[in-house]
Design a protein around this motif. Structure first.
Motif, mmCIF file in Angstrom:
data_model
loop_
_atom_site.group_PDB
_atom_site.id
_atom_site.type_symbol
_atom_site.label_atom_id
_atom_site.label_comp_id
_atom_site.label_asym_id
_atom_site.label_seq_id
_atom_site.Cartn_x
_atom_site.Cartn_y
_atom_site.Cartn_z
ATOM 1 N N GLN A 1 4.962 -6.111 12.002
ATOM 2 C CA GLN A 1 6.125 -5.862 12.857
ATOM 3 C C GLN A 1 5.731 -4.888 13.968
ATOM 4 O OE1 GLN A 1 9.594 -4.403 10.801
ATOM 5 N NE2 GLN A 1 10.720 -4.076 12.681
ATOM 6 N N ALA A 2 4.967 -3.866 13.641
ATOM 7 C CA ALA A 2 4.503 -2.901 14.644
ATOM 8 C C ALA A 2 3.551 -3.564 15.642
ATOM 9 C CB ALA A 2 3.814 -1.725 13.968
ATOM 10 N N VAL A 3 2.699 -4.468 15.164
ATOM 11 C CA VAL A 3 1.800 -5.209 16.057
ATOM 12 C C VAL A 3 2.631 -6.010 17.058
ATOM 13 C CG1 VAL A 3 0.122 -7.103 16.175
ATOM 14 C CG2 VAL A 3 -0.144 -5.301 14.455
ATOM 15 N N GLY A 4 3.649 -6.700 16.568
ATOM 16 C CA GLY A 4 4.526 -7.476 17.452
ATOM 17 C C GLY A 4 5.242 -6.611 18.468
ATOM 18 N N GLU A 5 5.690 -5.448 18.038
ATOM 19 C CA GLU A 5 6.368 -4.528 18.965
ATOM 20 C C GLU A 5 5.424 -4.045 20.056
ATOM 21 O OE1 GLU A 5 7.950 -1.514 16.383
ATOM 22 O OE2 GLU A 5 9.458 -2.882 15.545
ATOM 23 N N ARG A 6 4.181 -3.714 19.668
ATOM 24 C CA ARG A 6 3.200 -3.265 20.671
ATOM 25 C C ARG A 6 2.890 -4.399 21.649
ATOM 26 N NH1 ARG A 6 2.748 0.103 22.890
ATOM 27 N NH2 ARG A 6 0.520 0.186 23.235
ATOM 28 N N TRP A 7 2.768 -5.622 21.134
ATOM 29 C CA TRP A 7 2.472 -6.772 21.990
ATOM 30 C C TRP A 7 3.624 -7.005 22.975
ATOM 31 C CZ3 TRP A 7 4.180 -12.211 21.081
ATOM 32 C CH2 TRP A 7 3.582 -13.090 21.976
ATOM 33 N N ARG A 8 4.852 -6.958 22.490
ATOM 34 C CA ARG A 8 6.003 -7.149 23.379
ATOM 35 C C ARG A 8 6.110 -6.023 24.406
ATOM 36 N NH1 ARG A 8 7.584 -9.234 18.610
ATOM 37 N NH2 ARG A 8 8.597 -7.365 17.820
ATOM 38 N N ALA A 9 5.530 -4.863 24.101
ATOM 39 C CA ALA A 9 5.533 -3.729 25.032
ATOM 40 C C ALA A 9 4.353 -3.779 25.999
ATOM 41 C CB ALA A 9 5.505 -2.419 24.256
ATOM 42 N N GLY A 10 3.496 -4.804 25.873
ATOM 43 C CA GLY A 10 2.406 -4.967 26.830
ATOM 44 C C GLY A 10 1.004 -4.840 26.280
ATOM 45 N N ALA A 11 0.844 -4.468 25.027
ATOM 46 C CA ALA A 11 -0.498 -4.388 24.444
ATOM 47 C C ALA A 11 -1.087 -5.787 24.319
ATOM 48 C CB ALA A 11 -0.448 -3.716 23.073
ATOM 49 N N GLN A 12 -2.387 -5.864 24.411
ATOM 50 C CA GLN A 12 -3.068 -7.142 24.230
ATOM 51 C C GLN A 12 -3.386 -7.361 22.764
ATOM 52 O OE1 GLN A 12 -6.401 -8.062 26.706
ATOM 53 N NE2 GLN A 12 -5.493 -7.097 28.500
ATOM 54 N N GLU B 1 0.826 -1.201 0.000
ATOM 55 C CA GLU B 1 0.000 0.000 0.000
ATOM 56 C C GLU B 1 0.861 1.252 0.000
ATOM 57 O OE1 GLU B 1 -4.170 -1.011 2.153
ATOM 58 O OE2 GLU B 1 -2.415 -0.938 3.435
ATOM 59 N N ASP B 2 0.239 2.341 -0.361
ATOM 60 C CA ASP B 2 0.973 3.599 -0.403
ATOM 61 C C ASP B 2 1.420 3.999 1.009
ATOM 62 O OD1 ASP B 2 -1.002 5.875 0.678
ATOM 63 O OD2 ASP B 2 -2.155 4.401 -0.460
ATOM 64 N N PRO B 3 2.496 4.755 1.106
ATOM 65 C CA PRO B 3 3.055 5.120 2.415
ATOM 66 C C PRO B 3 2.077 5.862 3.328
ATOM 67 C CG PRO B 3 4.638 5.591 0.679
ATOM 68 C CD PRO B 3 3.355 5.200 0.006
ATOM 69 N N GLU B 4 1.208 6.667 2.766
ATOM 70 C CA GLU B 4 0.249 7.414 3.588
ATOM 71 C C GLU B 4 -0.744 6.471 4.280
ATOM 72 O OE1 GLU B 4 -3.320 10.468 2.668
ATOM 73 O OE2 GLU B 4 -1.360 11.039 1.849
ATOM 74 N N THR B 5 -1.241 5.483 3.545
ATOM 75 C CA THR B 5 -2.165 4.505 4.117
ATOM 76 C C THR B 5 -1.464 3.690 5.200
ATOM 77 O OG1 THR B 5 -3.393 4.386 2.040
ATOM 78 C CG2 THR B 5 -3.680 2.549 3.578
ATOM 79 N N GLN B 6 -0.227 3.272 4.932
ATOM 80 C CA GLN B 6 0.524 2.519 5.942
ATOM 81 C C GLN B 6 0.803 3.372 7.174
ATOM 82 O OE1 GLN B 6 3.852 0.093 4.907
ATOM 83 N NE2 GLN B 6 2.890 -0.681 3.054
ATOM 84 N N ALA B 7 1.090 4.649 6.973
ATOM 85 C CA ALA B 7 1.361 5.534 8.109
ATOM 86 C C ALA B 7 0.136 5.668 9.006
ATOM 87 C CB ALA B 7 1.815 6.901 7.613
ATOM 88 N N ARG B 8 -1.059 5.756 8.401
ATOM 89 C CA ARG B 8 -2.287 5.837 9.212
ATOM 90 C C ARG B 8 -2.497 4.553 10.015
ATOM 91 N NH1 ARG B 8 -4.335 8.423 4.542
ATOM 92 N NH2 ARG B 8 -5.337 6.483 3.898
ATOM 93 N N ALA B 9 -2.255 3.399 9.378
ATOM 94 C CA ALA B 9 -2.408 2.124 10.081
ATOM 95 C C ALA B 9 -1.380 2.007 11.206
ATOM 96 C CB ALA B 9 -2.264 0.960 9.104
ATOM 97 N N LEU B 10 -0.153 2.392 10.936
ATOM 98 C CA LEU B 10 0.895 2.341 11.967
ATOM 99 C C LEU B 10 0.574 3.268 13.132
ATOM 100 C CD1 LEU B 10 4.035 2.201 9.668
ATOM 101 C CD2 LEU B 10 3.253 0.400 11.232
ATOM 102 N N ALA B 11 0.006 4.440 12.859
ATOM 103 C CA ALA B 11 -0.373 5.370 13.928
ATOM 104 C C ALA B 11 -1.475 4.783 14.787
ATOM 105 C CB ALA B 11 -0.811 6.709 13.329
ATOM 106 N N ALA B 12 -2.457 4.120 14.175
ATOM 107 C CA ALA B 12 -3.536 3.487 14.939
ATOM 108 C C ALA B 12 -2.980 2.390 15.840
ATOM 109 C CB ALA B 12 -4.588 2.927 13.988
ATOM 110 N N ILE B 13 -2.073 1.604 15.326
ATOM 111 C CA ILE B 13 -1.468 0.526 16.116
ATOM 112 C C ILE B 13 -0.620 1.098 17.245
ATOM 113 C CG2 ILE B 13 0.233 -1.355 16.019
ATOM 114 C CD1 ILE B 13 -0.892 -1.839 13.102
ATOM 115 N N ALA B 14 0.143 2.137 16.954
ATOM 116 C CA ALA B 14 1.048 2.726 17.949
ATOM 117 C C ALA B 14 0.309 3.279 19.157
ATOM 118 C CB ALA B 14 1.886 3.825 17.302
ATOM 119 N N GLN B 15 -0.886 3.803 18.961
ATOM 120 C CA GLN B 15 -1.632 4.383 20.086
ATOM 121 C C GLN B 15 -2.491 3.355 20.815
ATOM 122 O OE1 GLN B 15 -5.271 5.109 20.398
ATOM 123 N NE2 GLN B 15 -5.553 3.727 18.686
#
Length: 164
Positions: free
Chosen positions: A115-126, A76-90
């Motif tokens: 990869q971002a999902v895994g990072e959030r999970w390792r940081a304590g997200a469910q 996907e285009d970088p803008e769409t990925q950035a929005r998804a990554l921001a949602a996961i990060a918060q």
């Protein structure tokens, strides 16, 4: 320390599952901040309706907004990925569910999103993965659509092997 990993068969937005989600919320150190990752259904024409079902469920049952991590394709285009990554990060409560397990695994393998999902999970997200998403994170993936809709022989695909 990783957060909880909850796997559900299906019915993740059924009325009776509200008790399960509330119980999972109790395991969070902070107020729940859910995000819905729609990749498993990213190829379907009705992917927006599936995402809306999750958003509406959490609004009606828990009075919680759900951030949509819309991620349909690895390239996907970088803008769409950035929005998804921001949602996961918060988020501290990441949901994924219906669709195709093999499609989800293929898209997540080649994407910074999982990869971002895994990072959030390792940081304590469910992680709360149901249906196809629960299958996609295993070592071997049952190609549901390919077998039951296309008629291919029973076989296994490569999964994400989240737990190694």
């Amino acid at each position: 320390m990783p957060g909880w990993l909850t796997l559900m068969g299906s019915g993740e937005t059924a009325a009776g599952m509200a008790k399960v989600h509330r119980s999972l919320f109790d395991g969070l150190a902070e107020a729940p901040r859910p995000a819905f990752l729609d990749t498993p259904a990213g190829f379907e024409l009705g992917v927006e309706a599936i995402a809306t079902r999750f958003v509406d469920y959490f609004a009606q049952r828990f009075d919680l907004p759900v951030a949509l991590a819309a991620h349909h394709q690895a390239d996907e285009d970088p803008e769409t990925q950035a929005r998804a990554l921001a949602a996961i990060a918060q988020s501290n409560y990441i949901l994924a569910g219906p669709g195709s397990p093999t499609y989800a695994a293929r898209q997540w393998m080649r994407s910074p999103i999982f990869q971002a999902v895994g990072e959030r999970w390792r940081a304590g997200a469910q992680l709360v993965f149901a249906s196809s998403a629960a299958i996609a994170i295993s070592r071997h993936v049952l190609p549901v659509y390919e077998i039951y809709k296309v008629g291919r022989e029973l076989h296994w695909g490569e999964g994400l092997d989240l737990l190694g």
